[in-house]
Scaffold this active site. Structure first.
Site, PDB file in Angstrom:
ATOM      1  N   TYR A 157       0.842  -1.197   0.000  1.00  0.00           N
ATOM      2  CA  TYR A 157       0.000   0.000   0.000  1.00  0.00           C
ATOM      3  C   TYR A 157       0.883   1.256   0.000  1.00  0.00           C
ATOM      4  CZ  TYR A 157      -3.372   3.433   1.849  1.00  0.00           C
ATOM      5  OH  TYR A 157      -4.152   4.549   2.051  1.00  0.00           O
ATOM      6  N   ALA A 159       3.990   1.579  -0.951  1.00  0.00           N
ATOM      7  CA  ALA A 159       4.728   1.720  -2.212  1.00  0.00           C
ATOM      8  C   ALA A 159       3.800   2.234  -3.316  1.00  0.00           C
ATOM      9  CB  ALA A 159       5.344   0.385  -2.621  1.00  0.00           C
TER      10      ALA A 159
HETATM   11  N1  LIG Z   1      -8.916   6.563   5.954  1.00  0.00           N
HETATM   12  C1  LIG Z   1      -7.629   6.761   6.089  1.00  0.00           C
HETATM   13  O1  LIG Z   1      -7.081   6.699   7.209  1.00  0.00           O
HETATM   14  C2  LIG Z   1      -6.772   7.098   4.897  1.00  0.00           C
HETATM   15  C3  LIG Z   1      -5.481   7.591   5.134  1.00  0.00           C
HETATM   16  C4  LIG Z   1      -4.684   7.911   4.032  1.00  0.00           C
HETATM   17  C5  LIG Z   1      -5.164   7.762   2.747  1.00  0.00           C
HETATM   18  N2  LIG Z   1      -6.422   7.261   2.555  1.00  0.00           N
HETATM   19  C6  LIG Z   1      -6.860   7.133   1.166  1.00  0.00           C
HETATM   20  O2  LIG Z   1      -8.064   7.856   1.006  1.00  0.00           O
HETATM   21  C7  LIG Z   1      -8.882   7.226   0.012  1.00  0.00           C
HETATM   22  C8  LIG Z   1     -10.255   6.922   0.592  1.00  0.00           C
HETATM   23  O3  LIG Z   1     -10.106   6.083   1.723  1.00  0.00           O
HETATM   24  P1  LIG Z   1     -11.282   5.868   2.781  1.00  0.00           P
HETATM   25  O4  LIG Z   1     -10.644   5.557   4.089  1.00  0.00           O
HETATM   26  O5  LIG Z   1     -12.270   6.962   2.684  1.00  0.00           O
HETATM   27  O6  LIG Z   1     -11.901   4.498   2.225  1.00  0.00           O
HETATM   28  P2  LIG Z   1     -13.379   3.886   2.406  1.00  0.00           P
HETATM   29  O7  LIG Z   1     -14.042   4.480   3.590  1.00  0.00           O
HETATM   30  O8  LIG Z   1     -13.185   2.420   2.343  1.00  0.00           O
HETATM   31  O9  LIG Z   1     -14.107   4.385   1.083  1.00  0.00           O
HETATM   32  C9  LIG Z   1     -13.568   4.028  -0.154  1.00  0.00           C
HETATM   33  C10 LIG Z   1     -14.466   4.533  -1.259  1.00  0.00           C
HETATM   34  O10 LIG Z   1     -13.912   4.103  -2.503  1.00  0.00           O
HETATM   35  C11 LIG Z   1     -14.816   3.185  -3.133  1.00  0.00           C
HETATM   36  N3  LIG Z   1     -14.017   2.160  -3.784  1.00  0.00           N
HETATM   37  C12 LIG Z   1     -13.164   1.273  -3.224  1.00  0.00           C
HETATM   38  N4  LIG Z   1     -12.650   0.459  -4.158  1.00  0.00           N
HETATM   39  C13 LIG Z   1     -13.204   0.835  -5.343  1.00  0.00           C
HETATM   40  C14 LIG Z   1     -13.094   0.365  -6.664  1.00  0.00           C
HETATM   41  N5  LIG Z   1     -12.308  -0.656  -6.990  1.00  0.00           N
HETATM   42  N6  LIG Z   1     -13.810   0.992  -7.629  1.00  0.00           N
HETATM   43  C15 LIG Z   1     -14.623   2.031  -7.329  1.00  0.00           C
HETATM   44  N7  LIG Z   1     -14.760   2.510  -6.097  1.00  0.00           N
HETATM   45  C16 LIG Z   1     -14.062   1.924  -5.112  1.00  0.00           C
HETATM   46  C17 LIG Z   1     -15.707   2.673  -2.009  1.00  0.00           C
HETATM   47  O11 LIG Z   1     -16.987   2.224  -2.443  1.00  0.00           O
HETATM   48  P3  LIG Z   1     -17.240   0.668  -2.872  1.00  0.00           P
HETATM   49  O12 LIG Z   1     -16.564  -0.165  -1.825  1.00  0.00           O
HETATM   50  O13 LIG Z   1     -18.726   0.545  -2.904  1.00  0.00           O
HETATM   51  O14 LIG Z   1     -16.619   0.519  -4.222  1.00  0.00           O
HETATM   52  C18 LIG Z   1     -15.851   3.936  -1.184  1.00  0.00           C
HETATM   53  O15 LIG Z   1     -16.764   4.822  -1.771  1.00  0.00           O
HETATM   54  C19 LIG Z   1      -8.121   5.977  -0.432  1.00  0.00           C
HETATM   55  O16 LIG Z   1      -7.361   6.268  -1.576  1.00  0.00           O
HETATM   56  C20 LIG Z   1      -7.199   5.704   0.756  1.00  0.00           C
HETATM   57  O17 LIG Z   1      -6.055   4.971   0.380  1.00  0.00           O
HETATM   58  C21 LIG Z   1      -7.235   6.929   3.590  1.00  0.00           C
END
Ligand SMILES: NC(=O)c1ccc[n+]([C@@H]2O[C@H](COP(=O)([O-])OP(=O)(O)OC[C@H]3O[C@@H](n4cnc5c(N)ncnc54)[C@H](OP(=O)(O)O)[C@@H]3O)[C@@H](O)[C@H]2O)c1
Length: 267
Positions: A157, A159
């Site tokens: 992740y 990387a």
């Molecule tokens: N939360 C954290 O602590 C954190 C920290 C640093 C970076 N991030 C980054 O922020 C972004 C959002 O994270 P989050 O924590 O908000 O995640 P989340 O709560 O799991 O939400 C992810 C969103 O992306 C959608 N999604 C996931 N895989 C998908 C796919 N293959 N195609 C289309 N939609 C997809 C999900 O809907 P479906 O599952 O219905 O597709 C959901 O709407 C990500 O890039 C993550 O790496 C998060």
């Protein structure tokens, strides 16, 4: 401050939950037209309804961003509905398996790269012909502090997110002459649905309640954050809105952290 985003068209991948949902709602509050995509139609429709309730125009497109052809389809539907595209927020990302180096298989590495990096390349390829017609075009990629300061686990992740940071700068250089501004945001720990899934798993592993596991998860991360709290989607959303706005017209190629001070270096 007037962000000047009224009637701009914004596409947020992964806009149904967590950070993406926060970003989509924030743009809707600014009067933008918002398109969101995600796999699961239930939460997608629910978020679309919330956006509509704010008085904004919304389009929800079910799509898996790792499917070849999905980027072209989502962008085509967005442009057909709203007659253009001004801002692309590549937010969909994560990992199917969070684990240490020795637990990871080639497929986990491949999957993390496909979801976090290749999906952005595909959406950028599809979006740029439309962004070229916008007078305020932006691409904003959501990476992670894990791409800057890796921990002991989830190297696949970290990387992949490091690749997102590098790709963002490269795209900023490439598109600057055309006025398409590109940024990368690195959130630290933000409590979202993905954390709820991890907490449910932890509760099962440790044979404790969900609430106890959540308390443990929060305490571990908060201890490493100088501002002593996890972030919320709104913390990331407000920076995204600012970067997309006319107030940030002399910025491109930025990689900005929203992490409560978690990353220890200044740069
Ligand atoms: N939360 C954290 O602590 C954190 C920290 C640093 C970076 N991030 C980054 O922020 C972004 C959002 O994270 P989050 O924590 O908000 O995640 P989340 O709560 O799991 O939400 C992810 C969103 O992306 C959608 N999604 C996931 N895989 C998908 C796919 N293959 N195609 C289309 N939609 C997809 C999900 O809907 P479906 O599952 O219905 O597709 C959901 O709407 C990500 O890039 C993550 O790496 C998060």
């Amino acid at each position: 401050m007037d962000f000047g985003l009224q009637d701009k068209t914004v596409l947020v991948t992964g806009g149904s939950k967590g950070i993406g949902k926060g970003v989509a709602l924030a743009f809707a509050r600014e009067g933008a037209r918002v398109a969101i995509c995600a796999r699961d139609e239930g939460p997608l429709e629910k978020t679309a309804l919330e956006i509509k309730t704010l008085g904004a125009k919304v389009l929800a497109v079910p799509a898996d961003v790792t499917d070849p052809g999905s980027a072209m389809r989502v962008i085509a539907e967005t442009v057909r509905r709203f007659q253009g595209l001004d801002v692309l927020v590549n937010n969909a990302g994560g990992a199917q398996k969070f684990a240490g180096f020795w637990e990871l298989e080639d497929e986990d590495w491949r999957q993390a790269y496909e979801l976090n990096v290749l999906s952005i390349a595909a959406f950028v390829r599809g979006a740029v012909p439309h962004l070229r017609k916008s007078r305020a075009a932006r691409i904003i990629n959501i990476a992670s502090t894990a791409g800057i300061q890796p921990g002991k686990s989830n190297p696949h992740y970290g990387a992949a997110k490091a690749a997102v940071i590098n790709l963002s700068k490269s795209l900023a250089n490439l598109f600057a002459p055309e006025g398409i501004l590109v940024h990368c945001i690195c959130p630290g720990p933000v409590w979202t649905d993905s954390w709820e899934r991890t907490t449910t798993r932890k509760a099962k592993e440790l044979n404790i309640s969900y609430d106890e596991a959540a308390k443990l998860e929060r305490a571990e991360d908060e201890a490493a954050i100088p501002l002593n709290r996890l972030g919320g989607p709104q913390d990331v959303a407000s920076l995204t809105v600012f970067l997309a706005s006319g107030q940030a017209s002399w910025m491109t190629g930025s990689c900005l952290r929203v992490d409560g001070g978690k990353v220890r270096s200044m740069l």
